[in-house]
Design a protein around this motif. Structure first.
Motif, PDB file in Angstrom:
ATOM      1  N   PRO A 379       0.916  -1.100   0.095  1.00  0.00           N
ATOM      2  CA  PRO A 379      -0.088  -0.079   0.006  1.00  0.00           C
ATOM      3  C   PRO A 379       0.961   1.299  -0.137  1.00  0.00           C
ATOM      4  O   PRO A 379       0.597   2.028  -0.565  1.00  0.00           O
ATOM      5  CB  PRO A 379      -0.855  -0.071   1.336  1.00  0.00           C
ATOM      6  CG  PRO A 379      -1.019  -1.585   1.481  1.00  0.00           C
ATOM      7  CD  PRO A 379       0.584  -2.164   1.163  1.00  0.00           C
ATOM      8  N   GLU A 380       1.753   1.187   0.989  1.00  0.00           N
ATOM      9  CA  GLU A 380       2.884   2.603   0.888  1.00  0.00           C
ATOM     10  C   GLU A 380       3.474   2.602  -0.328  1.00  0.00           C
ATOM     11  O   GLU A 380       3.710   3.914  -0.882  1.00  0.00           O
ATOM     12  CB  GLU A 380       3.703   2.624   2.257  1.00  0.00           C
ATOM     13  CG  GLU A 380       4.368   3.650   2.197  1.00  0.00           C
ATOM     14  CD  GLU A 380       5.197   3.730   3.751  1.00  0.00           C
ATOM     15  OE1 GLU A 380       5.824   4.778   3.864  1.00  0.00           O
ATOM     16  OE2 GLU A 380       4.996   2.833   4.386  1.00  0.00           O
ATOM     17  N   ILE A 381       3.965   1.544  -0.830  1.00  0.00           N
ATOM     18  CA  ILE A 381       4.896   1.754  -2.105  1.00  0.00           C
ATOM     19  C   ILE A 381       3.869   2.048  -3.250  1.00  0.00           C
ATOM     20  O   ILE A 381       4.301   3.103  -4.074  1.00  0.00           O
ATOM     21  CB  ILE A 381       5.565   0.266  -2.466  1.00  0.00           C
ATOM     22  CG1 ILE A 381       6.410   0.052  -1.528  1.00  0.00           C
ATOM     23  CG2 ILE A 381       6.182   0.276  -3.777  1.00  0.00           C
ATOM     24  CD1 ILE A 381       7.058  -1.400  -1.631  1.00  0.00           C
ATOM     25  N   ALA A 382       2.780   1.508  -3.309  1.00  0.00           N
ATOM     26  CA  ALA A 382       1.841   1.881  -4.557  1.00  0.00           C
ATOM     27  C   ALA A 382       1.409   3.394  -4.601  1.00  0.00           C
ATOM     28  O   ALA A 382       1.419   4.020  -5.231  1.00  0.00           O
ATOM     29  CB  ALA A 382       0.477   1.074  -4.417  1.00  0.00           C
ATOM     30  N   ARG A 383       1.049   3.945  -3.245  1.00  0.00           N
ATOM     31  CA  ARG A 383       0.814   5.323  -3.232  1.00  0.00           C
ATOM     32  C   ARG A 383       1.811   6.219  -3.512  1.00  0.00           C
ATOM     33  O   ARG A 383       1.477   7.343  -3.968  1.00  0.00           O
ATOM     34  CB  ARG A 383       0.382   5.567  -1.605  1.00  0.00           C
ATOM     35  CG  ARG A 383      -1.014   4.960  -1.232  1.00  0.00           C
ATOM     36  CD  ARG A 383      -1.680   5.537  -0.026  1.00  0.00           C
ATOM     37  NE  ARG A 383      -2.931   4.827  -0.055  1.00  0.00           N
ATOM     38  CZ  ARG A 383      -3.254   3.744   0.961  1.00  0.00           C
ATOM     39  NH1 ARG A 383      -2.016   3.132   1.651  1.00  0.00           N
ATOM     40  NH2 ARG A 383      -4.228   3.252   1.214  1.00  0.00           N
ATOM     41  N   PHE A 384       3.132   5.742  -3.044  1.00  0.00           N
ATOM     42  CA  PHE A 384       4.312   6.525  -3.601  1.00  0.00           C
ATOM     43  C   PHE A 384       4.501   6.478  -5.042  1.00  0.00           C
ATOM     44  O   PHE A 384       4.569   7.500  -5.552  1.00  0.00           O
ATOM     45  CB  PHE A 384       5.690   6.109  -2.896  1.00  0.00           C
ATOM     46  CG  PHE A 384       6.879   6.543  -3.476  1.00  0.00           C
ATOM     47  CD1 PHE A 384       7.406   7.593  -2.902  1.00  0.00           C
ATOM     48  CD2 PHE A 384       7.421   5.861  -4.261  1.00  0.00           C
ATOM     49  CE1 PHE A 384       8.610   8.381  -3.557  1.00  0.00           C
ATOM     50  CE2 PHE A 384       8.741   6.383  -4.928  1.00  0.00           C
ATOM     51  CZ  PHE A 384       9.150   7.436  -4.394  1.00  0.00           C
TER      52      PHE A 384
END
Length: 511
Positions: A379-384
């Motif tokens: 989730p965090e990688i995707a949002r970045f």
């Protein structure tokens, strides 16, 4: 006739001295060395017994003695004059030259340096940049001078004008150096911040272990071998190692060893001499020399040939190399960080990779986990990555929780690189500002759903590995985003699940 010859001799001496002064002023950017050369030229050509150059100190506004010919800096370093103070301060304040026939008869003369003959003459002229007085050139001519003091004054005024131009150039160079230094420091802070540990995404246990290893290894010059599948971020870790090390002020030079044939690879890394091969029209430094004092990052190190492995081993062992076509041994001071996705141990067993080179590279191995082993970071990688794509496309994009659910149940054989490509394709097929589940499915990712983990609709809601947010999203997915049905799946009331959706910041998909 004798008077005419004397006049011509004096004129010739003036011109020759001016020529020498101009040569000195154009010879060096070391301003103190230049001033010493100017005063020396006046001493040799114009019977200068004592000469002094004083310049305004920008911080205090006082006239600071910069140089006295033939006198040590320790005598002059603390001598200064306020505007209007003494003869020198008066020249600074009024901008007018002053000629004194006998120093002992001039009450304004302070004699702070104690170097002048009290019975001798004194001539002081302003140094200007345009209309602004920035300093004073003062001189005591030798008693046997054949020029009148008025003529000596005019000559010193010409020299002072030349010094003024040199002062202006020196100030411009100093200002440019200051601006370059400030820009360099800003860039260093920016780059260090960009490649700092806080900007590498990963909160799972495997990534926390990697970060701790990187923090430790960055302090030393140890050779590092970064291992992991393609797309796991090996280059990002290499950047973090360099920019958080004592070598951060040096260059970080990168080379993909798989991108070049062996002949070009040797030239790229070691450089070549002029005429070493067809097209080598000039001498060229290689990547190792370019990275002197810094770090060389050799990506895909497992792809190099056996013959080149021996040449690379010498650099790693001895810190020296020879350019292609050269015979001179060159010492280099670089740190080597290498990366590979290959199983080097198997390559050594098969005889395709030198064992001694393997041990030389494998001093400090770092193993980067594939994305499928740290799914909680998705989730965090995707949002970045969505934010990065938003910047590239010049529009604001966001990602729905339903889309994230799809992303979190894919095996990602291409790791972060594949995830980025998937999101970029989805963004291209999104007309609005929201990348939803349907946009993700349009990329073809539905055919790659992991069977080992089960489909989205078959998730065990009692799985202790699921956090509360993931359970709520999974229940909503299974209930077709009908909140009442999802509440029953979780043994909640509609009011409770509505509260969870709000507090967990879940974007409800409209059906």
């Amino acid at each position: 006739m004798p008077d005419l010859r004397l006049e011509l001799d004096l004129l010739h001496a003036e011109l020759e001295t001016l020529y020498q002064v101009s040569r000195v002023l154009s010879h060096s950017l070391n301003f103190k060395q230049t001033l010493d050369g100017v005063l020396h030229a006046l001493h040799e050509g114009m019977a200068l017994e004592r000469g002094m150059v004083s310049l305004i100190d920008a911080a205090s506004g006082e006239l600071q003695v910069s140089l006295v010919y033939g006198v040590s800096d320790t005598v002059t370093e603390e001598v200064s004059y306020l505007p209007g103070e003494g003869v020198v301060g008066t020249i600074l304040k009024t901008g007018q030259s002053i000629v004194v026939e006998c120093i002992m008869d001039e009450p304004r003369f302070l004699s702070r340096l104690g170097i002048y003959n009290p019975r001798g003459a004194f001539v002081g002229v302003p140094i200007r940049i345009g209309a602004k007085v920035v300093g004073v050139l003062a001189a005591q001519p030798a008693p046997a001078i054949k020029k009148s003091l008025d003529e000596y004054q005019r000559f010193l005024e010409m020299v002072a004008n030349l010094i003024g131009q040199s002062v202006r150039l020196s100030q411009e160079v100093a200002q440019e150096k200051l601006e370059i230094a400030e820009e360099r420091d800003v860039l260093r802070r920016t780059v260090r911040g960009q490649y700092g540990f806080d900007n590498i995404i990963g909160h799972t246990q495997p990534m926390r272990r990697i970060f701790e290893q990187v923090r430790l290894v960055a302090k030393w010059n140890t050779t590092v071998l970064i291992r992991g599948e393609t797309g796991t971020g090996k280059e990002l870790i290499a950047n973090a190692i360099h920019y958080n090390s004592p070598r951060a002020r040096g260059s970080f030079v990168k080379l993909n060893c798989a991108a070049l044939p062996e002949t070009l690879l040797e030239s790229e890394l070691f450089g070549h001499e002029k005429g070493a091969f067809t097209g080598a029209v000039a001498q060229r430094k290689g990547r190792f020399e370019q990275a002197e004092g810094g770090t060389v990052f050799l990506d895909e190190i497992g792809e190099i040939s056996a013959s080149f492995q021996a040449k690379l081993l010498r650099v790693l062992q001895e810190g020296e190399l020879e350019r292609v076509g050269g015979t001179r041994t060159i010492k280099v001071d670089v740190r080597v960080v290498a990366a590979t996705h290959r199983d080097l141990e198997a390559e050594v067993e098969k005889g395709r990779f030198r064992e001694d080179l393997y041990y030389r590279l494998n001093v400090m191995p770092l193993y980067l986990p594939p994305l499928r082993e740290r799914m909680a970071d998705i989730p965090e990688i995707a949002r970045f990555l969505v934010e990065k794509i938003s910047t590239q496309q010049g529009r604001q994009l966001n990602l729905t929780d339903a889309a994230l659910r799809i992303l979190m149940h894919h095996d990602w054989p291409g790791n972060v690189r594949e995830l980025e490509n998937c999101l970029e394709r989805a963004s291209v097929m999104t007309e609005g500002d929201t990348i939803d589940r349907d946009a993700i499915l349009l990329t073809g990712i539905d055919e790659k759903i992991s069977t080992s983990r089960g489909s989205i609709h078959e998730l065990d809601l009692d799985d202790p590995n699921l956090d509360e947010r993931e359970k709520v999203i999974a229940a909503l997915e299974q209930a077709g985003w009908v909140q009442a049905k999802a509440a029953r799946l979780l043994d909640m009331t509609p009011r409770q699940i509505a509260y969870r959706i709000q507090t967990l910041n879940i974007k409800v998909r409209q059906i």
